[in-house]
Design a protein around this motif. Sequence first.
Motif, short mmCIF file in Angstrom:
data_model
loop_
_atom_site.label_atom_id
_atom_site.label_comp_id
_atom_site.label_asym_id
_atom_site.label_seq_id
_atom_site.Cartn_x
_atom_site.Cartn_y
_atom_site.Cartn_z
N ILE A 32 0.83 -1.21 0.00
CA ILE A 32 0.00 0.00 0.00
C ILE A 32 0.86 1.26 0.00
N GLY A 33 2.16 1.07 -0.18
CA GLY A 33 3.05 2.21 -0.37
C GLY A 33 3.60 2.86 0.88
N ILE A 34 3.20 2.40 2.05
CA ILE A 34 3.64 3.05 3.29
C ILE A 34 5.15 2.96 3.47
N THR A 35 5.71 1.78 3.28
CA THR A 35 7.13 1.60 3.56
C THR A 35 8.00 1.61 2.31
N LEU A 36 7.46 2.05 1.19
CA LEU A 36 8.26 2.15 -0.02
C LEU A 36 9.11 3.42 -0.05
N SER A 37 8.71 4.43 0.67
CA SER A 37 9.39 5.72 0.61
C SER A 37 10.85 5.61 1.04
N VAL A 158 4.99 6.91 -10.18
CA VAL A 158 4.12 7.61 -9.23
C VAL A 158 4.67 7.62 -7.81
N LYS A 159 5.58 6.73 -7.50
CA LYS A 159 6.11 6.65 -6.15
C LYS A 159 7.59 6.32 -6.22
N LYS A 160 8.39 7.16 -5.56
CA LYS A 160 9.82 6.87 -5.49
C LYS A 160 10.12 6.27 -4.14
N GLY A 161 10.86 5.20 -4.17
CA GLY A 161 11.23 4.57 -2.91
C GLY A 161 12.27 3.49 -3.11
N LYS A 162 13.07 3.31 -2.09
CA LYS A 162 14.08 2.26 -2.11
C LYS A 162 14.94 2.31 -3.37
N PHE A 165 11.76 4.10 -8.96
CA PHE A 165 10.39 4.59 -9.11
C PHE A 165 9.46 3.41 -9.38
N TYR A 166 8.23 3.54 -8.87
CA TYR A 166 7.22 2.50 -9.04
C TYR A 166 6.05 3.03 -9.86
N ASP A 167 5.51 2.16 -10.70
CA ASP A 167 4.33 2.47 -11.50
C ASP A 167 3.11 1.86 -10.81
N ASP A 168 1.92 2.37 -11.19
CA ASP A 168 0.71 1.71 -10.69
C ASP A 168 -0.36 1.67 -11.76
#
Length: 175
Positions: A32-37, A158-162, A165-168
Amino acid sequence: MKKESIKLRKFSRKDIDRIMKIFSDEKVTNGIGITLSEKPPKITRKFEETWLKKTISNYRKKKPKEYNLAITLDNVLIGSIGINKIDYKNKSIEIGYWIGKDYWGKGFATKALKQFLDFINKKHKPKRVYGFAFTFNPGSKRVMEKCGFKLEGIRKCVKKGKGKFYDDYMLALVK
């Protein structure tokens, strides 16, 4: 053999221990993206108690900005499902859900989403319900598709982490 029963109910403060147990698995919080940041928020009891308090207070509001319910299996909390970004004027709602890893792949999220859609259709009568699933989480995309959502596209980066970048996927159910 006993048939397992998925039900939705309002959260209570006593749900905190189950939430903490489910969120101790990083696969759930990544999904759910919480810990991807790069600097994820620490999942603490205080953090989740604040969320629970806000969730419970929204039950009393006439037009809450978000509304979440507990997903239970035989009266045991296994996840959450809710709406946010509620646009009352345009009758548009974003939906989201999470479920404990031990319950993945068993149809429980699909059953919960079907029940929740019935609930929000009566309560909000939305014209558009939309949701997102990271491309590394095709099971979540499939849950929405089984409930009639159609793929509208893939949002890139849409989300950068670790370090990447991640797509959804963006899916919607339009009436």
